[in-house]
Design a protein around this motif. Structure first.
Motif, PDB file in Angstrom:
ATOM      1  N   VAL B  45       0.806  -1.211   0.000  1.00 45.45           N
ATOM      2  CA  VAL B  45       0.000   0.000   0.000  1.00 45.45           C
ATOM      3  C   VAL B  45       0.850   1.278   0.000  1.00 45.45           C
ATOM      4  N   GLY B  46       2.131   1.139   0.320  1.00 40.67           N
ATOM      5  CA  GLY B  46       3.008   2.317   0.334  1.00 40.67           C
ATOM      6  C   GLY B  46       2.589   3.338   1.363  1.00 40.67           C
ATOM      7  N   ALA B  47       2.209   2.903   2.569  1.00 43.94           N
ATOM      8  CA  ALA B  47       1.644   3.830   3.549  1.00 43.94           C
ATOM      9  C   ALA B  47       2.649   4.339   4.578  1.00 43.94           C
ATOM     10  N   CYS B  48       3.653   3.516   4.956  1.00 45.15           N
ATOM     11  CA  CYS B  48       4.521   3.955   6.055  1.00 45.15           C
ATOM     12  C   CYS B  48       5.616   4.895   5.575  1.00 45.15           C
ATOM     13  N   ARG B  49       5.935   4.863   4.298  1.00 42.41           N
ATOM     14  CA  ARG B  49       6.904   5.765   3.661  1.00 42.41           C
ATOM     15  C   ARG B  49       8.328   5.574   4.185  1.00 42.41           C
TER      16      ARG B  49
END
Lengths: 578, 236
Positions: B45-49
């Protein structure tokens, strides 16, 4: 059920019921030639000032006076929202401002001018002369060409003004590739803010393999504070947007389109859905458009109040029925969008440009504007300026011309301080840069962005720390919460800005704010987070001394911020050691 | 079909197939990129970066977990700037909820704690947000402690993609985002939860844990998801 016919005189005005009621029959249409028409603005701004009652009063007066050669019509936005309700008399090139439903400023004033011929120039009774008033005369209208000239709820009005001719021409005389070529020649760039070349986007979608079909989406999820361009276009001329979408559908070989419009725009939604029904009934949408093999349907999807859904991947997720949260790009929607199919997403204003590009040719639009920014741009002029309202100007006009000529300068004779463009991802431009031309590159080099067209003028009573805080508050409220930098970073930046505005910050806090802003800009997932630090950066770039006054001297120079030290007693007491 | 791509990660020549991400290509070649929301076997999801890397020719930083390899790509996974951002990110994770390692079931098995240790994060510069958060202990066997949730959505994905129950999802937005079961009803009254415990196994922190475990006791089996995926694929 609501009663039909006009409300009994003397009853309490109920705009809600009036809007829902069937449109009261206007005066009998003139049998002979029309001497003059009184066009009453029926967009949200003027309606909120009672322009529907002005319309009814005008109808009654015209009937009562037996003026058989005067027609009263409902039209879309006339632009000068600050001075509503507005009535325009195009035959005399006049716009009457502050028209009341009764009394000396009421219909009598408009009708006196119509019967009495041109009044003395400059007399307020005679209204504003469109060709002389810089608010009107400096504008160039492509997108807003029909706004304020036609009835937004009438398909006949639209077709009578040449509407749907571009669509018919495109599907019957041009190949999809020719349509795209025309858009490429026009040099049109996305009006949603980022300015991506529209023709290139169309070609990418057309060339993406779409075995399961393609989609066209019109982004009408306008949410920048102070911006109302898309709303006005949808309220004033919804068919123009539908026509642009249908042409786009033909060009990229899509058969279905969606307009994603926010629920906060009930009138725009109503007029849009009405226009879709009309266009389907008359065969401008639906199956076998203009007798060809081309099918195209449009559906309105209503957003549920999230600013982030203006971001294209979040918008797609929302249309699909999911949570309105963005996803990493690539893949871009042009390759994989709605349900994985190639999807063309353009803003309302971009779509509204398309009919003119097709009917007058791309080269015609390319003749307006600057080298790299072609055509016109619609702005919602707001804030401390005299003539707030909706304007359309050729690219390359300077900010000074917009604020001081069209906008009429600052309200209340106050001093200009800055103009904010681009909403929460934009920036503030100071006075010494006012001669900068308005185009994508110039605004970006000044640390702001073109954005969707919100333009907020600020006077010397504005505190720039407070402005930065306002936009950061907006972003932290509207962050979807998916990625950490935007979710927690905007909250921490807001708290730092609050601290500065309370006069409790040190230079260390300012350094923390700057470093955090850099991190959020570089690491956030979507444009909301990446742009959120922009108001901080641009105010720091041009108004750092104001920040320092809050930090070192513990004063708010504009007297806005709630600094705990005796700011009320006068800033002279504050200050002290640095 | 996938083809071979050659690229350079941290100066090392690397071959990968075209459907691979930068993250998996790096991992295969012994280059460690820090991650939190990524878990092998689940969608990204590419959420924590945290896995942001520099790619030559790209103005923006790119998430390694969601960026496909390309021919001739030159990737940098460690630089002063990236390390500074990663420290910022870990700091923000700690600040936005109430993470107190000393009393946490996940102490010593916590991925957030491990990242902080690796980046030598000894103190926080920004103020903590200290939200008041609830603990949902209504489930017979498991507990959800919102104070320790980092919204990585591993539990949401494992429940949806592997178990097929989709008990978990996120409600609210911004810092007010919360992990919820069954549209916000207590976990214990969930009609979709199969009590399989996968969410508890994949949780990187102590937000989801099994009842009856004391501080630092449970050893989660996070890397087991790929085996489940493989096992599922074999079933016709």
């Amino acid at each position: 059920m609501t009663a039909e016919g006009p409300a009994a005189p003397g009853t309490a005005p109920d705009t809600g019921a009036a809007a829902r009621r069937r449109r009261p029959a206007g005066p009998v249409l003139p049998e002979g030639p029309v001497r003059a028409s009184a066009n009453v603005c029926q967009a949200a701004g003027c309606l909120s000032l009672g322009s529907d009652r002005v319309f009814e009063a005008l109808c009654e007066q015209v009937t009562a006076r037996g003026l058989t050669d005067v027609v009263v019509r409902r039209v879309g936005c006339l632009g000068l929202c600050a001075a509503g309700p507005l009535v325009s008399v195009p035959e005399q090139g006049r716009v009457f401002d502050y028209v009341a439903a009764e009394g000396p400023d009421g219909p009598a004033r408009v009708l006196a001018a119509i019967s009495g011929g041109p009044a003395a120039p400059g007399s307020p009774q005679g209204g504003r002369v469109v060709s002389e008033d810089p608010f009107f005369s400096r504008q160039v209208k492509v997108v807003l060409e029909r706004c304020g000239a036609i009835d937004p709820e009438s398909l006949e009005d639209y077709t009578a003004s040449g509407g749907y001719e571009a669509l018919t021409r495109a599907v019957t005389e041009m190949s999809p590739e020719e349509v795209i070529a025309e858009v490429v020649v026009s040099g049109l760039r996305g009006r949603g803010g980022a300015g991506y070349p529209t023709g290139l986007k169309w070609r990418t979608v057309a060339k993406s393999s779409g075995s399961d079909g393609r989609f066209v989406v019109c982004n009408a999820d306008e949410g920048d504070p102070g911006a109302f361009m898309d709303r006005s276009v949808l309220e004033s001329c919804p068919h123009q947007v539908l026509e642009g979408m249908a042409i786009a559908g033909y060009a990229v070989r899509a058969e279905r389109g969606y307009v994603y419009v926010r629920a906060e725009y009930p009138l725009a939604v109503k007029r849009l859905t009405n226009a879709i029904r009309q266009a389907e009934r008359e065969g401008f949408l639906g199956r076998e458009i203009a007798g060809t093999q081309f099918n195209f349907t449009i559906e309105a999807r209503i957003g549920a109040g999230a600013f982030v859904c203006g971001e294209e991947t979040a918008l797609i997720a929302s249309i699909e029925g999911g949570r309105g949260a963005p996803r990493p790009r690539p893949p871009y929607p042009a390759m994989s969008g709605l349900w994985g199919a190639p999807t063309l997403i353009n803003n309302v204003e971009t779509m509204a440009n398309i009919p003119a590009v097709v009917s007058r040719g791309g080269a015609w639009l390319a003749g307006i504007g600057t080298e790299r920014s072609k055509g016109t741009k619609v702005f919602a002029l707001a804030g401390a300026v005299q003539n707030t309202g909706l304007i359309e100007v050729p690219m390359g006009l300077t900010l000074r011309q917009i604020v001081f000529d069209i906008g009429g300068g600052l309200a209340g004779g106050r001093r200009f301080k800055a103009v904010q463009t681009g909403g929460p991802s934009g920036g503030c431009i100071p006075e010494d840069m006012l001669d900068m031309p308005v185009d994508y590159e110039s605004l970006a080099s000044a640390g702001s962005i073109m954005g969707s067209g919100g333009m907020i003028v600020m006077d010397d009573k504005t505190c720039m720390v407070d402005v930065a805080k306002f936009f950061m508050d907006f972003c932290r409220e509207e962050s979807c919460g998916k990625c950490l930098p935007c979710r927690a970073g905007t909250e921490e930046m807001f708290r730092l800005l609050e601290r500065i505005s309370r006069g409790e910050a040190t230079r260390l806090h300012l350094a923390q704010l700057e470093s955090l802003a850099g991190m959020v800009r570089a690491t956030s997932l979507c444009g909301l987070g990446q742009g959120a630090p922009n108001p901080v950066f641009s105010t720091l770039r041009y108004f750092r001394d104001e920040y320092m006054a809050h930090i070192d001297d513990r004063v708010c120079p504009a007297g806005v911020c709630p600094i705990a030290v005796p700011a009320v007693a006068g800033p002279s007491k504050a200050g002290g050691d640095k | 079909m996938s083809e071979v791509r050659t690229l350079v990660i941290d100066g090392k020549d690397v071959a990968a197939s075209s459907d691979e991400t930068v993250l998996s290509a790096a991992k295969e070649n012994g280059i460690r990129i820090p991650t939190l929301c990524h878990l092998d076997g689940l969608s990204d999801v590419g959420a924590c970066r945290l896995c942001m890397v520099e790619v030559e020719g790209s103005r923006k930083l790119l998430p390694a977990c969601a960026t496909k390899v390309e021919e001739g790509m030159r990737v940098t996974t460690q630089s002063d700037r990236l390390i500074a951002y990663r420290r910022n990110i870990i700091e923000l994770f700690f600040l936005e909820r109430n993470h107190i390692c000393a009393v946490c079931v996940a102490n010593n098995h916590c991925e957030l704690q491990a990242q902080a240790r690796e980046l030598s994060l000894t103190h926080f510069e920004l103020p903590a947000l200290h939200p008041e958060l609830a603990v949902d202990a209504t489930h017979e066997r498991f507990v959800l402690d919102q104070n320790r949730c980092i919204l990585c959505t591993r539990c949401v994905r494992v429940c949806d993609e592997i178990e097929g129950a989709h008990t978990w999802d996120i409600s609210g937005r911004g810092v007010a985002s919360r992990l919820v079961s069954d549209l916000g009803t207590p976990w214990g009254s969930s009609t979709t939860c199969t009590s399989c415990g996968k969410c508890v196994q994949v949780c990187p922190t102590g937000a989801l844990f099994e009842k009856g475990r004391s501080v630092a006791e449970p050893k989660p089996r996070r890397p087991y998801v790929p085996y489940l995926v493989k096992a599922q694929r074999r079933v016709p």
